[in-house]
Design a protein around this motif. Structure first.
Motif, PDB file in Angstrom:
ATOM      1  N   ALA A  53      32.012  87.783   4.437  1.00  0.00           N
ATOM      2  CA  ALA A  53      30.621  87.337   4.354  1.00  0.00           C
ATOM      3  C   ALA A  53      30.496  86.064   3.526  1.00  0.00           C
ATOM      4  CB  ALA A  53      29.747  88.443   3.764  1.00  0.00           C
ATOM      5  N   LEU A  54      31.311  85.931   2.482  1.00  0.00           N
ATOM      6  CA  LEU A  54      31.306  84.710   1.676  1.00  0.00           C
ATOM      7  C   LEU A  54      31.539  83.495   2.566  1.00  0.00           C
ATOM      8  CD1 LEU A  54      31.469  83.253  -1.134  1.00  0.00           C
ATOM      9  CD2 LEU A  54      33.927  83.703  -1.048  1.00  0.00           C
ATOM     10  N   ALA A  55      32.546  83.576   3.444  1.00  0.00           N
ATOM     11  CA  ALA A  55      32.847  82.459   4.340  1.00  0.00           C
ATOM     12  C   ALA A  55      31.759  82.275   5.383  1.00  0.00           C
ATOM     13  CB  ALA A  55      34.191  82.684   5.016  1.00  0.00           C
ATOM     14  N   ASN A  56      31.317  83.355   5.991  1.00  0.00           N
ATOM     15  CA  ASN A  56      30.337  83.242   7.076  1.00  0.00           C
ATOM     16  C   ASN A  56      29.002  82.693   6.580  1.00  0.00           C
ATOM     17  OD1 ASN A  56      32.104  84.207   9.043  1.00  0.00           O
ATOM     18  ND2 ASN A  56      31.601  86.343   8.578  1.00  0.00           N
ATOM     19  N   LEU A  57      28.530  83.196   5.441  1.00  0.00           N
ATOM     20  CA  LEU A  57      27.259  82.728   4.904  1.00  0.00           C
ATOM     21  C   LEU A  57      27.345  81.282   4.433  1.00  0.00           C
ATOM     22  CD1 LEU A  57      26.225  85.921   2.908  1.00  0.00           C
ATOM     23  CD2 LEU A  57      25.024  84.978   4.896  1.00  0.00           C
ATOM     24  N   GLY A  58      28.507  80.906   3.879  1.00  0.00           N
ATOM     25  CA  GLY A  58      28.671  79.530   3.445  1.00  0.00           C
ATOM     26  C   GLY A  58      28.801  78.568   4.612  1.00  0.00           C
ATOM     27  N   ALA A  83      38.104  84.045   7.876  1.00  0.00           N
ATOM     28  CA  ALA A  83      36.723  83.999   8.363  1.00  0.00           C
ATOM     29  C   ALA A  83      36.217  82.564   8.429  1.00  0.00           C
ATOM     30  CB  ALA A  83      35.818  84.845   7.467  1.00  0.00           C
ATOM     31  N   ALA A  84      36.588  81.735   7.456  1.00  0.00           N
ATOM     32  CA  ALA A  84      36.170  80.334   7.470  1.00  0.00           C
ATOM     33  C   ALA A  84      36.770  79.605   8.667  1.00  0.00           C
ATOM     34  CB  ALA A  84      36.576  79.648   6.168  1.00  0.00           C
ATOM     35  N   LEU A  85      38.033  79.832   8.947  1.00  0.00           N
ATOM     36  CA  LEU A  85      38.675  79.174  10.084  1.00  0.00           C
ATOM     37  C   LEU A  85      38.021  79.592  11.400  1.00  0.00           C
ATOM     38  CD1 LEU A  85      42.426  79.432   9.024  1.00  0.00           C
ATOM     39  CD2 LEU A  85      40.985  77.386   9.016  1.00  0.00           C
ATOM     40  N   ALA A  86      37.622  80.863  11.490  1.00  0.00           N
ATOM     41  CA  ALA A  86      36.961  81.337  12.706  1.00  0.00           C
ATOM     42  C   ALA A  86      35.578  80.717  12.872  1.00  0.00           C
ATOM     43  CB  ALA A  86      36.856  82.855  12.678  1.00  0.00           C
ATOM     44  N   ALA A  87      34.920  80.420  11.757  1.00  0.00           N
ATOM     45  CA  ALA A  87      33.559  79.894  11.807  1.00  0.00           C
ATOM     46  C   ALA A  87      33.517  78.385  11.986  1.00  0.00           C
ATOM     47  CB  ALA A  87      32.806  80.269  10.528  1.00  0.00           C
ATOM     48  N   LEU A  88      34.606  77.698  11.624  1.00  0.00           N
ATOM     49  CA  LEU A  88      34.624  76.245  11.642  1.00  0.00           C
ATOM     50  C   LEU A  88      35.288  75.717  12.909  1.00  0.00           C
ATOM     51  CD1 LEU A  88      35.738  75.749   7.937  1.00  0.00           C
ATOM     52  CD2 LEU A  88      33.467  75.203   8.856  1.00  0.00           C
ATOM     53  N   GLY A  89      34.968  74.476  13.252  1.00  0.00           N
ATOM     54  CA  GLY A  89      35.535  73.859  14.433  1.00  0.00           C
ATOM     55  C   GLY A  89      36.919  73.280  14.191  1.00  0.00           C
ATOM     56  N   ALA A  90      37.475  72.718  15.264  1.00  0.00           N
ATOM     57  CA  ALA A  90      38.830  72.184  15.202  1.00  0.00           C
ATOM     58  C   ALA A  90      38.938  70.945  14.326  1.00  0.00           C
ATOM     59  CB  ALA A  90      39.319  71.864  16.613  1.00  0.00           C
ATOM     60  N   ASP A  91      37.807  70.295  14.027  1.00  0.00           N
ATOM     61  CA  ASP A  91      37.844  69.067  13.226  1.00  0.00           C
ATOM     62  C   ASP A  91      37.673  69.325  11.733  1.00  0.00           C
ATOM     63  OD1 ASP A  91      35.198  69.866  13.353  1.00  0.00           O
ATOM     64  OD2 ASP A  91      34.391  67.845  13.618  1.00  0.00           O
ATOM     65  N   ALA A  92      37.586  70.582  11.328  1.00  0.00           N
ATOM     66  CA  ALA A  92      37.368  70.918   9.916  1.00  0.00           C
ATOM     67  C   ALA A  92      38.651  70.740   9.109  1.00  0.00           C
ATOM     68  CB  ALA A  92      36.878  72.350   9.790  1.00  0.00           C
ATOM     69  N   ARG A  93      38.462  70.577   7.807  1.00  0.00           N
ATOM     70  CA  ARG A  93      39.567  70.604   6.854  1.00  0.00           C
ATOM     71  C   ARG A  93      39.265  71.671   5.812  1.00  0.00           C
ATOM     72  NH1 ARG A  93      40.670  64.793   4.433  1.00  0.00           N
ATOM     73  NH2 ARG A  93      38.423  64.928   4.050  1.00  0.00           N
ATOM     74  N   VAL A  94      40.255  72.506   5.518  1.00  0.00           N
ATOM     75  CA  VAL A  94      40.070  73.593   4.557  1.00  0.00           C
ATOM     76  C   VAL A  94      41.181  73.504   3.511  1.00  0.00           C
ATOM     77  CG1 VAL A  94      39.925  76.083   4.199  1.00  0.00           C
ATOM     78  CG2 VAL A  94      39.042  75.071   6.327  1.00  0.00           C
ATOM     79  N   SER A 118      47.272  82.199   9.511  1.00  0.00           N
ATOM     80  CA  SER A 118      46.232  81.268   9.042  1.00  0.00           C
ATOM     81  C   SER A 118      46.785  80.194   8.104  1.00  0.00           C
ATOM     82  CB  SER A 118      45.099  82.033   8.354  1.00  0.00           C
ATOM     83  OG  SER A 118      45.584  82.809   7.271  1.00  0.00           O
ATOM     84  N   LEU A 119      47.863  80.498   7.376  1.00  0.00           N
ATOM     85  CA  LEU A 119      48.421  79.490   6.474  1.00  0.00           C
ATOM     86  C   LEU A 119      49.093  78.358   7.242  1.00  0.00           C
ATOM     87  CD1 LEU A 119      49.993  81.688   3.646  1.00  0.00           C
ATOM     88  CD2 LEU A 119      47.722  80.692   3.768  1.00  0.00           C
ATOM     89  N   GLU A 120      49.452  78.623   8.483  1.00  0.00           N
ATOM     90  CA  GLU A 120      50.087  77.587   9.308  1.00  0.00           C
ATOM     91  C   GLU A 120      49.075  76.815  10.150  1.00  0.00           C
ATOM     92  OE1 GLU A 120      51.602  80.860   9.078  1.00  0.00           O
ATOM     93  OE2 GLU A 120      52.595  79.780   7.431  1.00  0.00           O
ATOM     94  N   ASP A 121      47.805  77.172  10.056  1.00  0.00           N
ATOM     95  CA  ASP A 121      46.772  76.448  10.794  1.00  0.00           C
ATOM     96  C   ASP A 121      46.766  74.981  10.337  1.00  0.00           C
ATOM     97  OD1 ASP A 121      44.031  75.358  11.371  1.00  0.00           O
ATOM     98  OD2 ASP A 121      43.704  77.375  12.156  1.00  0.00           O
ATOM     99  N   VAL A 124      44.561  73.651   7.437  1.00  0.00           N
ATOM    100  CA  VAL A 124      44.658  74.258   6.108  1.00  0.00           C
ATOM    101  C   VAL A 124      45.650  73.527   5.220  1.00  0.00           C
ATOM    102  CG1 VAL A 124      45.295  76.356   4.854  1.00  0.00           C
ATOM    103  CG2 VAL A 124      43.995  76.519   6.985  1.00  0.00           C
ATOM    104  N   THR A 125      45.227  73.288   3.968  1.00  0.00           N
ATOM    105  CA  THR A 125      46.099  72.797   2.909  1.00  0.00           C
ATOM    106  C   THR A 125      46.038  73.784   1.750  1.00  0.00           C
ATOM    107  OG1 THR A 125      45.721  70.485   3.495  1.00  0.00           O
ATOM    108  CG2 THR A 125      46.559  70.922   1.277  1.00  0.00           C
TER     109      THR A 125
END
Length: 240
Positions: A53-58, A83-94, A118-121, A124-125
């Motif tokens: 929920a932290l990721a989805n709400l943010g 959850a953040a990766l699922a909510a964000l598009g392909a152009d995001a940086r995390v 997810s660590l290999e996405d 992600v850094t």
């Protein structure tokens, strides 16, 4: 019932600990994992609802932004990251800032199944660093900061974490956000003084109660959604 097995231990850097010895323990029972500090369970792989929920709400607050830049404070068991990766598009940086190097090693080792690649996405850094340091390096850079460090404002692990929730730490978080950016903070319990500090540094704030286990019953945790003005802020999403 299967017994718990301790897989590894790790010292907390610069730990000044209330009620603990400054050592994390990774435990496993069947397919279930737990991270403990003394007698306190910090994380359990069966309870992911509030971290998700932290990721989805943010992330819903920054939907539609091109190339959003998100900072996650605390790797944990990876629920917020996934959850953040699922909510964000392909152009995001995390960027994920994790203070304890062993937690990153556990994520790549015994808990790799929880992280599901997810660590290999490529978005992600991973930074093995204090999240406060990362925020301080990048003024007006992040669209969202998702903070899941320690137990929330009433911490259990390193005393250094307390500075993240101080007036100075909150001011640093606000400075690291772009206009209209969101600072989402997880906590095990309500804290009226913390909400007051968020407002005091210039955030608009909503407190949301969410279930730890995704269901309709059980423990509730707290997520604060704090928005930096200047970007034509829309109303915050309401909790159900």
């Amino acid at each position: 019932m299967l017994p718990w097995i301790t897989l590894d231990t790790a010292k907390i850097p610069d730990a000044g600990v209330a009620g603990g010895e400054g050592e994390l323990r990774l435990k496993q029972r069947g397919q279930e994992f737990s991270i403990m500090l003394g007698t306190n369970e910090l994380m359990n792989s069966r309870l992911s609802g509030s971290e998700e929920a932290l990721a989805n709400l943010g992330c819903v607050r920054i939907a539609g932004r091109a190339r959003p830049d998100v900072l996650i404070g605390g790797l944990g068991m990876g629920f917020t990251l996934r959850a953040a990766l699922a909510a964000l598009g392909a152009d995001a940086r995390v960027t994920v800032a994790e203070l304890v190097p062993a937690v990153v090693a556990w994520a790549r080792g015994p808990m790799a199944g929880l992280f599901a690649g997810s660590l290999e996405d490529p978005r992600v850094t991973i930074r093995e660093a204090d999240v406060g340091r990362v925020m301080g390096e990048r003024a007006a850079s992040f669209d969202a900061i998702l903070l899941d460090v320690d137990n929330g404002p009433e911490g259990l692990t390193a005393e250094a974490n307390d500075s993240l929730y101080s007036t100075a730490g909150l001011g640093m978080a606000r400075a690291a956000l772009r206009p209209g950016g969101v600072f989402a903070v997880w906590s095990a319990a309500p804290d009226a003084a913390f909400a007051k500090r968020l407002k005091g540094v210039g955030f608009s704030v909503e407190e949301v109660r969410v279930r730890a286990n995704r269901g309709r019953s059980g423990t509730r945790h707290v997520i604060w959604l704090a928005v930096k003005g200047g970007g034509g802020d829309a109303p915050l999403p309401r909790s159900r």
